[in-house]
Design an enzyme around this catalytic site. Structure first.
Site, mmCIF file in Angstrom:
data_model
loop_
_atom_site.group_PDB
_atom_site.id
_atom_site.type_symbol
_atom_site.label_atom_id
_atom_site.label_comp_id
_atom_site.label_asym_id
_atom_site.label_seq_id
_atom_site.Cartn_x
_atom_site.Cartn_y
_atom_site.Cartn_z
ATOM 1 N N LYS A 97 0.743 -1.189 0.274
ATOM 2 C CA LYS A 97 0.371 0.128 0.075
ATOM 3 C C LYS A 97 1.191 1.542 -0.114
ATOM 4 O O LYS A 97 1.595 1.311 1.146
ATOM 5 C CB LYS A 97 -1.398 -0.348 1.202
ATOM 6 C CG LYS A 97 -2.017 1.471 1.165
ATOM 7 C CD LYS A 97 -2.401 1.783 2.609
ATOM 8 C CE LYS A 97 -1.918 2.868 2.955
ATOM 9 N NZ LYS A 97 -1.533 3.985 2.214
ATOM 10 N N GLY A 124 7.355 4.970 7.789
ATOM 11 C CA GLY A 124 6.076 6.496 8.433
ATOM 12 C C GLY A 124 7.200 6.564 9.889
ATOM 13 O O GLY A 124 7.607 6.260 10.390
ATOM 14 N N SER A 125 5.668 7.294 10.050
ATOM 15 C CA SER A 125 6.002 7.562 11.691
ATOM 16 C C SER A 125 5.532 7.421 12.911
ATOM 17 O O SER A 125 4.964 5.653 12.643
ATOM 18 C CB SER A 125 4.253 8.843 11.729
ATOM 19 O OG SER A 125 2.999 7.900 11.200
ATOM 20 N N THR A 126 5.859 7.604 13.640
ATOM 21 C CA THR A 126 6.225 6.423 14.871
ATOM 22 C C THR A 126 4.663 6.415 15.499
ATOM 23 O O THR A 126 4.634 4.857 15.868
ATOM 24 C CB THR A 126 6.804 6.955 15.892
ATOM 25 O OG1 THR A 126 8.204 7.012 15.204
ATOM 26 C CG2 THR A 126 7.129 6.319 17.685
ATOM 27 N N GLU A 127 3.532 7.041 15.294
ATOM 28 C CA GLU A 127 2.337 7.767 16.275
ATOM 29 C C GLU A 127 1.593 5.994 15.115
ATOM 30 O O GLU A 127 0.886 5.609 15.718
ATOM 31 C CB GLU A 127 1.765 8.669 15.629
ATOM 32 C CG GLU A 127 0.231 9.029 15.942
ATOM 33 C CD GLU A 127 -0.043 10.240 15.111
ATOM 34 O OE1 GLU A 127 1.013 11.050 14.830
ATOM 35 O OE2 GLU A 127 -1.421 10.703 15.594
ATOM 36 N N GLY A 173 3.429 3.517 13.445
ATOM 37 C CA GLY A 173 3.722 2.475 14.237
ATOM 38 C C GLY A 173 3.345 1.801 15.027
ATOM 39 O O GLY A 173 2.789 0.800 15.127
ATOM 40 N N GLU A 228 9.909 0.898 10.368
ATOM 41 C CA GLU A 228 11.451 1.863 10.411
ATOM 42 C C GLU A 228 10.324 3.103 9.980
ATOM 43 O O GLU A 228 9.308 3.263 9.889
ATOM 44 C CB GLU A 228 11.726 1.728 8.776
ATOM 45 C CG GLU A 228 13.030 2.329 9.068
ATOM 46 C CD GLU A 228 12.757 3.783 7.966
ATOM 47 O OE1 GLU A 228 12.517 4.781 8.681
ATOM 48 O OE2 GLU A 228 13.311 3.783 6.391
ATOM 49 N N CYS A 247 13.615 11.015 7.106
ATOM 50 C CA CYS A 247 13.600 10.039 8.902
ATOM 51 C C CYS A 247 14.728 10.204 9.401
ATOM 52 O O CYS A 247 15.076 10.935 10.290
ATOM 53 C CB CYS A 247 12.849 8.761 8.270
ATOM 54 S SG CYS A 247 14.335 7.243 7.286
ATOM 55 N N GLU A 249 10.011 15.244 15.875
ATOM 56 C CA GLU A 249 9.925 15.779 13.939
ATOM 57 C C GLU A 249 9.735 16.240 13.873
ATOM 58 O O GLU A 249 8.810 16.207 13.158
ATOM 59 C CB GLU A 249 10.213 14.068 13.707
ATOM 60 C CG GLU A 249 10.451 13.616 12.332
ATOM 61 C CD GLU A 249 9.885 12.498 11.696
ATOM 62 O OE1 GLU A 249 9.207 11.879 11.984
ATOM 63 O OE2 GLU A 249 11.738 11.876 11.454
#
Ligand code: NAP
Ligand code: MG
Length: 495
Positions: free
Chosen positions: A193, A246-249, A251, A268, A302, A399
């Site tokens: 995706k 993508g974003s930690t959120e 993730g 990642e 990143c 970030e």
């Protein structure tokens, strides 16, 4: 329905942009089950570029079923490592032949300079598939001397199965390559995706995957939104592994969604990398490296060197050089050959970056240059250098994912290491020094998946990449990535 005309320079690019794009499921280009499409924008102008089929749960279900069939019983399940390697190499050649088309679509979709897209994204993608083509024939188990009397043991490395892969918008083609290359080399089947902002090059890649001879269902590409298509993929009970960048959120959401069937997860995620300049460094190289470390790809990287630490006596010198570099950058649409800094990817990202810097200034940070968007159309933000910051400020901790660096002086190496590591992230770090002992000490002190010494943003398919702490789980590239895409089966025989 908007369809871009005259924007692409290559014939294949124009043809690609001349009609709404479909999704790739089971070897066929199909509409969404709902019939819905969504718009993709040109960040240089804010205008709609094209409509793309909007995948949702039902499309993900179809794609997962196709991948499962390809993996369990299709021709892919009988394909030899040698043939898999040849297909990957063929794919790399097709991408290289169409480099100009990939570069222009990446530039129009993401905003980045077309020349940079060709030199970095497309070239890196070609190299990545070639490297992974080589691994296809070198995936081995091992034999073991067991202590149980009369036994013999060995391991098999088998593909994990059906892999869901969710990728971001900052390096759309290259992230697709980082995900697909190892998955296919190891013999998995995939549902990919792409990000809603940037689905185009992944879809063009889908055409080449077919041309390279991968059987139907081995790679399925379902564009759509994260909250719908992405969430359905990460929660799907018949997906064996999910890989996300993508974003930690998000993730964290993926990890939760994956818990239903305990699928394997690799992540990642974000970063807030320290880039550290000692006074004994080659100051010219360090200053150029600091600028490239944060302004490359409009700072939407990143591993961007977004926290610059400079030893006190060279602080003004390095920061002055960085400001000069920022002010000399040619800000232009990515398709302009003179472009050095393109627009950010979206209006949403422009708003995010603007908000971070505004709040930073309110908290006392000083913008030595930049500090606001560029007037006019498109999502352009000025390259920005912030000083007068302290370690608790949001601009130092979060970030930003834009061309914004915070610069701080230091004079004590132990204090510096503590401050550099004072972040939930741990993706990368940079160190500039001519003292080899200092370089090694810092490499060992920094809690980061990659430490660059006297360089920055250097990537190689043979060098693993990934995060400590909240920057992720697992390593992509290198031999390490094979662990993410294989299961180890131990076989024990009583002789
Ligand atoms: P994001 O939401 O993390 O997007 C990454 C991918 O995850 C996209 O394909 C996205 O789909 C998908 N996604 C979103 N929500 C999901 C969910 N609930 N379940 C499954 N998949 C989901 O990143 P973003 O919103 O585009 O950017 C926000 C911030 O993330 C940036 O400002 C930056 O700080 C950070 N970021 C980091 C990286 C990196 O390389 N580490 C890359 C991009 C962004 P949609 O495209 O539909 O949202
Ligand atoms: Mg999103």
């Amino acid at each position: 329905m908007a369809v871009a005309e005259g924007l692409a320079k290559t014939q294949r690019g124009s043809a690609f942009l001349s009609s709404p794009r479909k999704m790739l499921i089971n070897g066929e280009w199909v509409d969404a089950a709902s019939g819905k499409t969504f718009p993709v924008y040109n960040p240089a102008t804010g205008e709609e570029l094209i409509q793309v089929a909007e995948g949702d749960k039902e499309d993900i279900n179809r794609a997962v079923a196709a991948a499962r069939k390809a993996f369990e019983e299709g021709p892919w399940s009988k394909t030899t490592p040698n043939v898999r390697g040849k297909m990957l190499w063929k794919l790399s050649e097709l991408i290289a032949e169409n480099a100009d088309t990939f570069a222009e679509l990446e530039s129009l979709d993401n905003g980045k300079a077309c020349a940079m897209a060709k030199a970095v994204d497309v070239a890196g993608t070609v190299e990545h598939f070639q490297y992974m083509a080589g691994w296809a024939t070198k995936i081995d188990g091992r034999t073991m001397q067991l202590s149980a009397p009369g036994t013999f043991g060995f391991t098999l490395r088998e593909p994990v199965g059906v892999c869901g892969q969710i990728i971001p918008w900052n390096f759309p083609l290259m992230m697709a390559a980082w995900k697909l290359g190892p998955a296919l080399a190891c013999g998995n089947a995939v549902v990919l995706k792409p990000a809603e902002q940037t689905p185009l090059t992944a879809l063009l890649l889908g055409e080449m995957i077919q041309e390279a001879g991968f059987p139907e269902g081995v790679v399925n590409i379902v564009p759509g939104y994260g909250e719908t298509a992405g969430a359905a993929l990460s929660a799907h009970p018949d997906v064996d592994k999910i890989a996300f960048t993508g974003s930690t959120e998000v993730g964290r959401l993926i990890l939760q969604a994956a818990s239903g069937n305990l699928k394997k997860v690799s992540l990642e995620l974000g970063g807030k990398a320290p880039n550290i300049v000692f006074a004994d460094a080659d100051i010219g190289a360090a200053t150029a490296g600091a600028a490239m470390g944060i302004f490359f790809n409009q700072g939407q990287v990143c591993c961007a060197g977004s926290r610059l630490y400079v030893e006190k006596k060279e602080f003004d010198n390095v920061v002055g050089g960085l400001v000069d570099a920022a002010e000399s950058m040619n800000i232009a649409p990515g398709m302009d050959p003179a472009c050095e800094l393109g627009p950010l990817v979206s209006d949403e990202q422009l708003e995010r970056v603007t908000g971070f810097v505004e709040r930073g200034k309110e908290a006392g940070a000083e913008a030595l240059t930049g500090g606001d968007p560029v007037d006019g159309n498109g999502y352009f933000y000025k390259p920005t250098v912030l000083t007068n910051v302290n370690p608790d400020m949001e601009v130092v901790r979060e970030e930003i994912f834009g061309p914004v660096v915070v610069a701080q002086p230091f004079d004590d190496i132990d204090e510096l290491a503590r401050e550099a590591n004072d972040t939930p992230y741990g993706l990368s770090a940079g160190v500039w020094t001519s003292d080899i002992s200092k370089a090694h000490k810092m490499a060992s002190k920094l809690k980061a998946g990659t430490v660059w010494i006297n360089c920055y943003n250097v990537f190689d398919p043979h060098m693993p990449f990934g995060g400590y702490k909240q920057s992720g789980i697992g390593r992509e590239m290198g031999s390490e990535v094979l662990d993410l895409y294989t299961e180890v089966k131990a076989v024990c025989i009583q002789l």
